[in-house]
Design a protein around this motif. Structure first.
Motif, PDB file in Angstrom:
ATOM      1  N   ILE A   1      46.193  42.701  39.066  1.00  0.00           N
ATOM      2  CA  ILE A   1      45.743  43.018  37.708  1.00  0.00           C
ATOM      3  C   ILE A   1      45.538  44.520  37.528  1.00  0.00           C
ATOM      4  CG2 ILE A   1      43.952  42.590  35.980  1.00  0.00           C
ATOM      5  CD1 ILE A   1      45.729  40.174  36.663  1.00  0.00           C
ATOM      6  N   GLN A   2      44.902  45.139  38.510  1.00  0.00           N
ATOM      7  CA  GLN A   2      44.606  46.576  38.371  1.00  0.00           C
ATOM      8  C   GLN A   2      44.579  47.210  39.752  1.00  0.00           C
ATOM      9  OE1 GLN A   2      41.434  47.635  35.631  1.00  0.00           O
ATOM     10  NE2 GLN A   2      40.767  49.312  36.977  1.00  0.00           N
TER      11      GLN A   2
ATOM     12  N   ALA B   1      42.091  47.200  44.899  1.00  0.00           N
ATOM     13  CA  ALA B   1      42.893  46.568  43.849  1.00  0.00           C
ATOM     14  C   ALA B   1      42.174  45.306  43.374  1.00  0.00           C
ATOM     15  CB  ALA B   1      44.285  46.222  44.365  1.00  0.00           C
ATOM     16  N   GLU B   2      42.374  45.014  42.074  1.00  0.00           N
ATOM     17  CA  GLU B   2      41.793  43.805  41.494  1.00  0.00           C
ATOM     18  C   GLU B   2      42.904  42.759  41.353  1.00  0.00           C
ATOM     19  OE1 GLU B   2      39.553  44.625  37.965  1.00  0.00           O
ATOM     20  OE2 GLU B   2      38.748  46.505  38.795  1.00  0.00           O
TER      21      GLU B   2
ATOM     22  N   ALA C   1      38.473  38.894  49.990  1.00  0.00           N
ATOM     23  CA  ALA C   1      38.234  39.537  48.695  1.00  0.00           C
ATOM     24  C   ALA C   1      36.858  39.165  48.155  1.00  0.00           C
ATOM     25  CB  ALA C   1      39.322  39.125  47.707  1.00  0.00           C
ATOM     26  N   VAL C   2      36.272  40.090  47.401  1.00  0.00           N
ATOM     27  CA  VAL C   2      34.947  39.890  46.808  1.00  0.00           C
ATOM     28  C   VAL C   2      35.125  39.615  45.320  1.00  0.00           C
ATOM     29  CG1 VAL C   2      32.713  40.952  46.334  1.00  0.00           C
ATOM     30  CG2 VAL C   2      33.891  41.426  48.501  1.00  0.00           C
ATOM     31  N   LYS C   3      34.501  38.543  44.848  1.00  0.00           N
ATOM     32  CA  LYS C   3      34.655  38.198  43.439  1.00  0.00           C
ATOM     33  C   LYS C   3      33.845  39.151  42.571  1.00  0.00           C
ATOM     34  CE  LYS C   3      34.838  34.341  40.246  1.00  0.00           C
ATOM     35  NZ  LYS C   3      34.695  32.890  40.038  1.00  0.00           N
ATOM     36  N   LEU C   4      34.491  39.624  41.503  1.00  0.00           N
ATOM     37  CA  LEU C   4      33.832  40.527  40.567  1.00  0.00           C
ATOM     38  C   LEU C   4      33.101  39.722  39.502  1.00  0.00           C
ATOM     39  CD1 LEU C   4      36.741  43.096  40.110  1.00  0.00           C
ATOM     40  CD2 LEU C   4      34.643  43.411  41.433  1.00  0.00           C
ATOM     41  N   PRO C   5      32.004  40.238  38.990  1.00  0.00           N
ATOM     42  CA  PRO C   5      31.291  39.521  37.925  1.00  0.00           C
ATOM     43  C   PRO C   5      32.163  39.400  36.683  1.00  0.00           C
ATOM     44  CG  PRO C   5      30.381  41.721  38.241  1.00  0.00           C
ATOM     45  CD  PRO C   5      31.336  41.507  39.364  1.00  0.00           C
ATOM     46  N   ASP C   6      32.004  38.299  35.959  1.00  0.00           N
ATOM     47  CA  ASP C   6      32.787  38.089  34.740  1.00  0.00           C
ATOM     48  C   ASP C   6      32.419  39.124  33.695  1.00  0.00           C
ATOM     49  OD1 ASP C   6      33.944  35.912  35.913  1.00  0.00           O
ATOM     50  OD2 ASP C   6      32.519  34.473  35.047  1.00  0.00           O
TER      51      ASP C   6
ATOM     52  N   GLY D   1      38.703  34.202  37.571  1.00  0.00           N
ATOM     53  CA  GLY D   1      38.026  35.479  37.745  1.00  0.00           C
ATOM     54  C   GLY D   1      38.878  36.493  38.498  1.00  0.00           C
ATOM     55  N   ARG D   2      38.357  37.708  38.579  1.00  0.00           N
ATOM     56  CA  ARG D   2      39.022  38.777  39.325  1.00  0.00           C
ATOM     57  C   ARG D   2      38.338  38.978  40.663  1.00  0.00           C
ATOM     58  NH1 ARG D   2      40.819  43.769  35.359  1.00  0.00           N
ATOM     59  NH2 ARG D   2      41.919  42.510  33.794  1.00  0.00           N
TER      60      ARG D   2
END
Length: 236
Positions: A201-202, A208-209, A230-235, A217-218
């Motif tokens: 995504i980014q 990187a996301e 990978a660590v989940k990012l907050p929505d 989620g990302r």
């Protein structure tokens, strides 16, 4: 059975004695019980009492032969008593037979409605009638199958190894350490490594996301990390 009650009694009494002897009854005695009872002027009911000694197997044989003939008769009661120190049983059977107006003193044909004799001896003759009932044990459960070796997934060994710029566009490199496969991905590219599937995504300077299939989620993957870590990012 003959229409004349006296002839019918004598005929059926002799037939029961012969049947008991053939089946292996010992000391058999057949008595006529009471007077013939007329029913509706159509038939007479004759009652007989059989007393004898026999094993359970011989009793089974008697019952099988009794019900194998096509005759209007039935066993009303059956009393069985054990004898001490012997496999013999003391038997008392009360039997009723019908005498019809047009009956003849002849041997009836076989009824042909019973299963094979061996099936009855297996089910009846090998049982102990006087032992306490023991329910059959429940079927044994099958032990769980031994777990097989864990399925190998190359996606667990995929690492983000570099972030570079190519023609002004950021690019991430993902390498599978098991196969040596190298993926060069840009923002918006989808990828697949083993069972791991996702989309870039980014791309940032040091990470990187990524969106993984099945999760909206990302997730943030830093350079040098395994994609599975990978660590989940907050929505939002």
């Amino acid at each position: 059975m003959p229409a004349d009650p006296e002839i019918a009694r004598s005929f059926y009494q002799n037939w029961l004695l012969a049947l008991g002897k053939e089946a292996g009854f010992r000391g058999a005695k057949v008595d006529v019980t009471g007077q013939a009872r007329q029913r509706g002027g159509v038939y007479r009911v004759l009652r007989f009492t059989v007393q004898a000694r026999a094993t359970l197997e011989k009793l089974t044989e008697f019952l099988y032969k009794f019900y194998s003939v096509d005759r209007l008769h039935q066993i009303r009661t059956l009393s069985i008593k054990p004898t001490a120190g012997s496999s013999d049983l003391e038997l008392t059977l009360v039997i009723e037979a019908l005498s019809l107006p047009d009956g003849e003193p002849s041997e009836p044909p076989a009824a042909g409605r019973l299963a094979e004799y061996d099936q009855y001896t297996t089910a009846i003759a090998n049982r102990n009638l006087f032992a306490p009932h023991k329910p059959a044990p429940p079927p044994a459960e099958k032990p769980p199958a031994e777990p097989g070796p864990p399925k190998f997934d190359p996606g667990k060994y995929a690492y983000l190894t570099a972030i570079v710029g190519v023609n002004g566009r950021p690019e991430v490199w993902v390498i599978s350490r098991t196969s040596g496969e190298k993926l060069k991905l840009h923002e918006g590219d989808s990828f697949s490594v083993g069972e791991l599937r996702g989309k870039v995504i980014q791309i940032n300077r040091r990470d990187a996301e990524i969106e993984f299939d099945g999760d909206r989620g990302r997730w943030l993957v830093s350079m040098g990390d395994n994609l599975s870590d990978a660590v989940k990012l907050p929505d939002g």
